[in-house]
Scaffold this active site. Structure first.
Site, PDB file in Angstrom:
ATOM      1  N   GLU A 174      37.566 -44.984 -34.378  1.00 22.28           N
ATOM      2  CA  GLU A 174      36.633 -44.081 -34.416  1.00 22.28           C
ATOM      3  C   GLU A 174      37.129 -42.380 -34.624  1.00 22.28           C
ATOM      4  O   GLU A 174      37.925 -42.307 -32.870  1.00 22.28           O
ATOM      5  CB  GLU A 174      34.896 -43.313 -33.776  1.00 22.28           C
ATOM      6  CG  GLU A 174      34.625 -42.246 -33.935  1.00 22.28           C
ATOM      7  CD  GLU A 174      33.444 -41.589 -33.620  1.00 22.28           C
ATOM      8  OE1 GLU A 174      32.690 -42.466 -32.589  1.00 22.28           O
ATOM      9  OE2 GLU A 174      32.977 -40.373 -33.793  1.00 22.28           O
ATOM     10  N   ARG A 192      35.051 -55.255 -22.682  1.00 25.95           N
ATOM     11  CA  ARG A 192      36.429 -54.358 -22.522  1.00 25.95           C
ATOM     12  C   ARG A 192      37.422 -53.733 -21.283  1.00 25.95           C
ATOM     13  O   ARG A 192      36.805 -54.158 -20.553  1.00 25.95           O
ATOM     14  CB  ARG A 192      35.126 -52.429 -22.685  1.00 25.95           C
ATOM     15  CG  ARG A 192      34.596 -52.179 -21.695  1.00 25.95           C
ATOM     16  CD  ARG A 192      33.665 -50.478 -22.076  1.00 25.95           C
ATOM     17  NE  ARG A 192      34.154 -49.805 -22.727  1.00 25.95           N
ATOM     18  CZ  ARG A 192      34.665 -49.304 -23.941  1.00 25.95           C
ATOM     19  NH1 ARG A 192      33.730 -49.611 -24.845  1.00 25.95           N
ATOM     20  NH2 ARG A 192      35.216 -47.730 -23.920  1.00 25.95           N
ATOM     21  N   LYS A 219      37.626 -42.107 -25.303  1.00 26.37           N
ATOM     22  CA  LYS A 219      38.008 -40.653 -25.538  1.00 26.37           C
ATOM     23  C   LYS A 219      37.516 -39.954 -25.013  1.00 26.37           C
ATOM     24  O   LYS A 219      38.185 -38.674 -25.123  1.00 26.37           O
ATOM     25  CB  LYS A 219      37.707 -41.060 -27.177  1.00 26.37           C
ATOM     26  CG  LYS A 219      38.775 -42.310 -27.614  1.00 26.37           C
ATOM     27  CD  LYS A 219      38.611 -42.338 -28.922  1.00 26.37           C
ATOM     28  CE  LYS A 219      37.885 -43.648 -29.100  1.00 26.37           C
ATOM     29  NZ  LYS A 219      37.249 -43.555 -30.907  1.00 26.37           N
TER      30      LYS A 219
HETATM   31  P1  ATP Z   1      35.618 -44.587 -26.105  1.00 25.74           P
HETATM   32  O1  ATP Z   1      34.430 -45.078 -25.518  1.00 25.74           O
HETATM   33  O2  ATP Z   1      37.417 -45.043 -25.847  1.00 25.74           O
HETATM   34  O3  ATP Z   1      35.764 -43.495 -27.398  1.00 25.74           O
HETATM   35  P2  ATP Z   1      35.566 -46.120 -28.373  1.00 25.74           P
HETATM   36  O4  ATP Z   1      34.052 -47.321 -28.551  1.00 25.74           O
HETATM   37  O5  ATP Z   1      34.233 -45.292 -29.013  1.00 25.74           O
HETATM   38  O6  ATP Z   1      36.406 -46.031 -27.088  1.00 25.74           O
HETATM   39  P3  ATP Z   1      36.189 -46.629 -30.949  1.00 25.74           P
HETATM   40  O7  ATP Z   1      37.249 -45.662 -31.735  1.00 25.74           O
HETATM   41  O8  ATP Z   1      34.667 -46.970 -31.639  1.00 25.74           O
HETATM   42  O9  ATP Z   1      35.789 -45.875 -29.089  1.00 25.74           O
HETATM   43  O10 ATP Z   1      37.141 -47.772 -30.307  1.00 25.74           O
HETATM   44  C1  ATP Z   1      37.421 -48.798 -31.575  1.00 25.74           C
HETATM   45  C2  ATP Z   1      37.380 -50.442 -31.236  1.00 25.74           C
HETATM   46  O11 ATP Z   1      38.356 -50.646 -29.932  1.00 25.74           O
HETATM   47  C3  ATP Z   1      35.988 -50.717 -30.995  1.00 25.74           C
HETATM   48  O12 ATP Z   1      35.645 -51.628 -31.934  1.00 25.74           O
HETATM   49  C4  ATP Z   1      36.213 -50.849 -30.008  1.00 25.74           C
HETATM   50  O13 ATP Z   1      35.027 -52.256 -29.461  1.00 25.74           O
HETATM   51  C5  ATP Z   1      37.039 -51.155 -29.094  1.00 25.74           C
HETATM   52  N1  ATP Z   1      38.009 -50.545 -27.786  1.00 25.74           N
HETATM   53  C6  ATP Z   1      37.451 -48.805 -26.967  1.00 25.74           C
HETATM   54  N2  ATP Z   1      37.295 -48.828 -26.110  1.00 25.74           N
HETATM   55  C7  ATP Z   1      38.065 -50.234 -25.581  1.00 25.74           C
HETATM   56  C8  ATP Z   1      38.068 -51.040 -24.238  1.00 25.74           C
HETATM   57  N3  ATP Z   1      38.002 -50.390 -23.804  1.00 25.74           N
HETATM   58  N4  ATP Z   1      38.323 -52.035 -24.657  1.00 25.74           N
HETATM   59  C9  ATP Z   1      39.023 -53.065 -25.131  1.00 25.74           C
HETATM   60  N5  ATP Z   1      38.191 -52.311 -26.701  1.00 25.74           N
HETATM   61  C10 ATP Z   1      37.711 -51.369 -26.258  1.00 25.74           C
HETATM   62 MG    MG Z   2      33.574 -46.168 -30.714  1.00 27.46          MG
END
Ligand code: ATP
Ligand code: MG
Length: 560
Positions: A39, A265, A275
């Site tokens: 995102e 994760r 983020k």
């Molecule tokens: P954040 O909590 O940092 O905003 P998010 O999951 O909302 O993380 P996205 O941009 O939606 O962020 O993530 C893109 C991809 O990266 C998704 O498939 C998510 O599952 C993966 N991802 C995000 N954070 C992690 C992590 N700490 N370890 C492994 N994969 C991750």
């Molecule tokens: Mg997300």
């Protein structure tokens, strides 16, 4: 069926790769198409790097492809700056999506048509309840939810209201479109989830074309299906969403049937990988920006001098598992040191200079000495150093009254200058306040290159630069941003390490360091790895410390 190469042995095996192999072996799948779906609401961090390495990695290993898809359904938080940074970071990590760059917003028209499809099938309805009412009637883990009073609207009325939602007739929050599934489901995600909400907001890509936006759940699986994704890999928190993911695929005329798999994760001690939380650090100015070298963002790590290979190496070492865990930051540092030790060229730099004068070296004379760029890589070649009468050495490499075990410079003591000569300290010069400002030394001309023909040994080798041709630089020494293992936004003020940035002015570098490209780490011998910061300019060099040679943090954290 396409022939599939056996995966490279060094790629390692994990449950995701086992599933894919089994799918291919059984013929259930004939190709592997994955996607990385960020995102664009912030910069990518090391956690995303794990996901990128996994998605692009398995695609490459199984002869498939990986898409980059922006999950841009929340216009109020998303920005072009983030889209640009994400593309740059994925490329920098070493991955390529070829022509397969997609945006969920590119599917808005199709998703809208599928929402209408559900309404016509009696599987979606417009709900006039407020967000709060919807939340309050959703029930709990132990109690079922209650049906909305608007749940039994006719198809015609639902279609009419949904069309008018799109036309912009209603204010934000006035109505939503919900799936009609089961308010008593044991899985809360299936209790009539919201598919569309009204949001009069400008979207970075679709502009003002829409004032209703689809939810994450209504977007993600369908986007996967449109792109013919085979293995939709996401993190564990989406496990409970999988039944809903499948419900949409089962109830819509989608062109393909992807399957969602969840992995743990990445969490790392002494930092935050979210983020939302990283946004707080930037917004509240705990750091200088998303690419502050203390940030766990890919942009920050790159600026600090961490090579992409270290991130890939780390991702490989931690592997992919189904249970959440917290990885020690020392493990990441291990990968960084391992790669830099192999790759980084050696240089000499004096961080806290102390002048020395070689009294028996003729004034005005200079000579050129050869220095090896990498001890284990002859291909890295050599470079020239200028030796002269006046040099700088590290202040820490001198003790007037040496403590037990200190073998470096002190009055009367002979040491080796790296790549140069043996020198002996003859005299200590102090200023009015008693501070040592200069050492008078002699050198032994027969020891050129650093060895004595008579076979005598010295107990220490120290680094140096020539006073006349060395270049000044500012050095930014970074330490952990947090001093507590599990920081949270609520306690940032106490969690932040006040010594996370130490600035040294007046360091002196060997002149070849003025030509090192930005963000490329070199080893300053005996000190650690450093790289030029983008702030660096000719005549005003700025170097960041990427990492020390050894792990000194463990000692600091223990109060040692
Ligand atoms: P954040 O909590 O940092 O905003 P998010 O999951 O909302 O993380 P996205 O941009 O939606 O962020 O993530 C893109 C991809 O990266 C998704 O498939 C998510 O599952 C993966 N991802 C995000 N954070 C992690 C992590 N700490 N370890 C492994 N994969 C991750
Ligand atoms: Mg997300």
């Amino acid at each position: 069926m396409t022939a599939v190469e056996p995966i490279a042995a060094e790629a390692g095996r994990d449950f995701i790769r086992d599933i894919i192999q089994a799918d291919l072996d059984s013929g259930r799948r004939t190709e592997v198409i994955t996607r990385f779906p960020p995102e664009p609401n912030g910069y990518l961090h090391i956690g995303h790097a794990k996901s990128i390495c996994l998605n692009f990695g398995v695609a490459a290993e199984f002869g498939g492809r990986c898409h980059l898809r922006f999950d841009d359904t929340n216009p109020t938080k998303e920005e072009q700056e983030y889209i640009d940074s994400i593309e740059r970071d994925v490329r920098w990590l070493g991955f390529d999506w070829g022509p397969h760059l997609y945006y969920a917003s590119g599917y808005f028209e199709q998703l809208y048509a599928w929402a209408e499809h559900l309404i016509r099938a009696g599987k979606a309805y417009v709900d006039d309840q407020s967000q709060d009412q919807i939340r309050e009637t959703r029930g709990t883990l132990t109690e079922p939810g209650t049906n909305s009073p608007f749940r039994e609207r006719s198809v015609e009325e639902n279609l009419d209201l949904f069309h008018r939602m799109r036309k912009g007739e209603f204010p934000n929050g006035a109505r939503v479109l919900r799936a009609k599934i089961d308010m008593a489901s044991g899985n809360i995600n299936l209790r009539d989830p919201v598919l569309y909400r009204i949001l009069h907001a400008h979207h970075p890509r679709t502009g003002d074309a829409w004032c209703i936006y689809p939810s994450y759940d209504f977007t993600h699986g369908q986007s996967d299906a449109i792109e013919h994704i085979t293995h939709s890999i996401c993190t564990l928190e989406f496990e409970d969403h999988r039944p809903l993911y499948d419900w949409f695929l089962d109830n819509l005329p989608v062109p393909s049937k992807p399957h969602q798999y969840e992995f743990a994760r990445l969490n790392i001690t002494y930092t935050v990988l979210s983020k939302r939380v990283l946004t707080t650090l930037v917004r509240d100015k705990y750091v200088s920006g998303w690419d502050d070298p203390r940030m766990p963002t890919i942009a920050g790590l790159r600026r600090r001098g961490v090579p992409a290979e270290a991130l890939r190496d780390f991702a490989k070492r931690i592997g992919v598992a189904k249970a959440n865990s917290v990885v020690d930051m020392a493990m990441f540092d291990f990968s960084v040191r391992e790669v830099l030790n192999r790759k980084a060229e050696r240089r000499m730099a004096v961080l806290r200079p102390l002048k020395i004068v070689i009294e028996n070296y003729p004034e005005g004379q200079t000579e050129t000495l050869d220095a090896v760029n990498h001890p284990d890589d002859p291909g890295a070649g050599t470079r020239s150093l200028t030796f002269s009468r006046e040099l700088f050495v590290e202040r820490d490499d001198f003790q007037e009254t040496p403590v037990k075990g200190f073998f470096r410079l002190s009055p009367g003591r002979e040491v080796r200058l790296r790549w140069a000569y043996f020198i002996t300290c003859k005299e200590v010069v102090k200023d009015a306040s008693g501070e040592v400002v200069e050492l008078r030394c002699t050198y032994d001309p027969s020891t050129k290159g650093g060895n004595a023909p008579d076979g005598r040994k010295v107990k220490a080798t120290i680094h140096w630069v020539s006073a006349a041709d060395s270049v000044p630089a500012e050095i930014r020494v970074y330490n952990q941003l947090f001093k507590t293992p599990a920081p949270t936004p609520a306690t940032f003020a106490e969690d932040i390490n006040p010594q996370s940035l130490e600035i040294l002015t007046g360091a002196r570098l060997e002149p070849s360091l003025a030509k090192i490209p930005v963000e490329t780490a070199v080893q300053f011998e005996r000190q650690g790895y450093f790289c030029p910061d983008p702030d660096s300019k000719p005549g005003a060099l700025v170097f960041n410390r990427t990492i020390g040679l050894r792990d000194t943090w463990a000692k600091v954290a223990a109060g040692g």
